[in-house]
Enzyme design. Structure first.
Site, PDB file in Angstrom:
ATOM      1  CD  GLU A 143       2.203  -8.787  -3.445  1.00  0.00           C
ATOM      2  OE1 GLU A 143       2.729  -7.681  -2.887  1.00  0.00           O
ATOM      3  OE2 GLU A 143       1.734  -9.494  -2.700  1.00  0.00           O
ATOM      4  CG  ASP A 195       5.103  -7.394  -7.298  1.00  0.00           C
ATOM      5  OD1 ASP A 195       5.276  -8.445  -6.416  1.00  0.00           O
ATOM      6  OD2 ASP A 195       4.658  -6.506  -6.865  1.00  0.00           O
ATOM      7  CG  HIS A 250      -8.002  -9.212   3.414  1.00  0.00           C
ATOM      8  ND1 HIS A 250      -6.378  -9.128   2.863  1.00  0.00           N
ATOM      9  CD2 HIS A 250      -7.679  -9.046   4.490  1.00  0.00           C
ATOM     10  CE1 HIS A 250      -5.704  -8.685   3.744  1.00  0.00           C
ATOM     11  NE2 HIS A 250      -6.538  -8.535   4.965  1.00  0.00           N
ATOM     12  CG  ASP A 273      -8.653 -12.748  -1.862  1.00  0.00           C
ATOM     13  OD1 ASP A 273      -7.687 -12.852  -1.743  1.00  0.00           O
ATOM     14  OD2 ASP A 273      -9.811 -13.322  -1.316  1.00  0.00           O
TER      15      ASP A 273
END
Length: 302
Positions: A221, A178, A191, A195
């Protein structure tokens, strides 16, 4: 430039491997097309710069920075001995690329060392992993953003591994990965940066696995890595290597600001009573323990 010199330059430029020359002070004097392709850096970005400026930031499997200590090119300049070693360079896009490095000295007419050449190539494990991803039977098994397997692909692989475990006692393990502080990166930089982080982590994972292993994006994620034939000792070593590769990577935002990436990892080995749900949940809980203990770490089951 003489016709002979032009021929030699054209020959080296068209090698698949990356090649660069340094003088005795480690100033980069030549950078071929293969080096551009593997690293993402154009010749104009590096020629005239010192390799110890750490542009490629070579690290070993443990994430130790070799330009500060353990540089094979520097050692070859010092003693004239050729060397071959596996390292991980940092691509222009920030992710880690595993390469096989070969260094050799260069001499003048008096047999004095005047520089060195480094030749590097993608490690076969990286090429095979990328071939495996490209050979996924259908696009429904590929995550569109990161290009690694998606959740459907992981579920298929985990269930297959469970069947092989119960029928043939072929052990395997899962890493639940994670990304740390992912929401903060999204909120702060947008964002698109988020990405880029996910793509970076996917590259770091997929590029440093063994031929028998697979990885994919579980959701958001979160990533899962399936490792064949591991026990607690071996899964710990692999997990620490992957954690170090992620932690030594960066993304660039706002043209020149670098953002570090880390991940918390939970590592679990399959048990006789496991289903896919129980195994994934156990690895997930171990990952949360890594978060609670400060992030950027691996937690194994006892």
């Amino acid at each position: 430039m003489s016709l002979k010199s032009q021929f030699h330059k054209s020959l080296i430029d068209n090698l698949y491997d990356g090649v660069y020359f340094v003088d005795k002070d480690r100033l980069i004097t030549y950078w071929n097309k293969g080096a551009e392709r593997i690293t993402g850096y154009e010749a104009e970005d590096v020629i005239g710069h010192y390799c110890h400026a750490n542009l490629l930031d070579h690290v070993n499997d443990e994430g130790c920075h070799l330009c500060a200590s353990g540089c094979p090119l520097l050692a070859t300049l010092a003693d004239g001995e050729p060397r071959e070693t596996e390292v991980h360079l940092r691509h222009a896009d920030g992710y880690r690329v595993p390469v096989l490095v070969r260094t050799s000295p260069m001499y003048d007419e008096q047999e004095r060392i005047i520089g060195a050449v480094e030749v590097f190539s993608n490690n076969q494990s990286l090429l095979k992993m990328k071939e495996r991803v490209h050979e996924l039977e259908k696009d429904i098994f590929r995550d569109a953003l990161t290009k690694v397997g998606n959740r459907k692909f992981l579920e298929l692989k985990i269930n297959t591994a469970l069947q092989e475990f119960h029928q043939h006692d072929l052990s395997f393990g899962l890493l639940f990965v994670d990304v740390d502080h992912f929401k903060a990166i999204n909120d702060t930089y947008g964002h698109q940066a988020g990405d880029h982080v996910l793509q970076n982590v996917a590259e770091s994972l997929a590029g440093h696995l063994r031929n028998t292993d697979v990885c994919g994006r579980w959701g958001g994620e979160e990533f899962i890595v399936l490792l064949q034939g591991v026990n607690l000792n071996s899964i710990s070593r692999i997990a620490e290597k992957l954690r170090a590769m992620i932690a030594s990577s960066v993304i660039t935002v706002n043209q020149d600001e670098q953002v570090s990436i880390t991940a918390s990892i939970g590592a679990a080995v399959v048990r006789d009573t496991d289903s896919m749900t129980s195994l994934v949940e156990r690895a997930d809980q171990l990952m949360y323990q890594s978060k609670q203990l400060g992030r950027n770490r691996v937690t194994l089951e006892e």
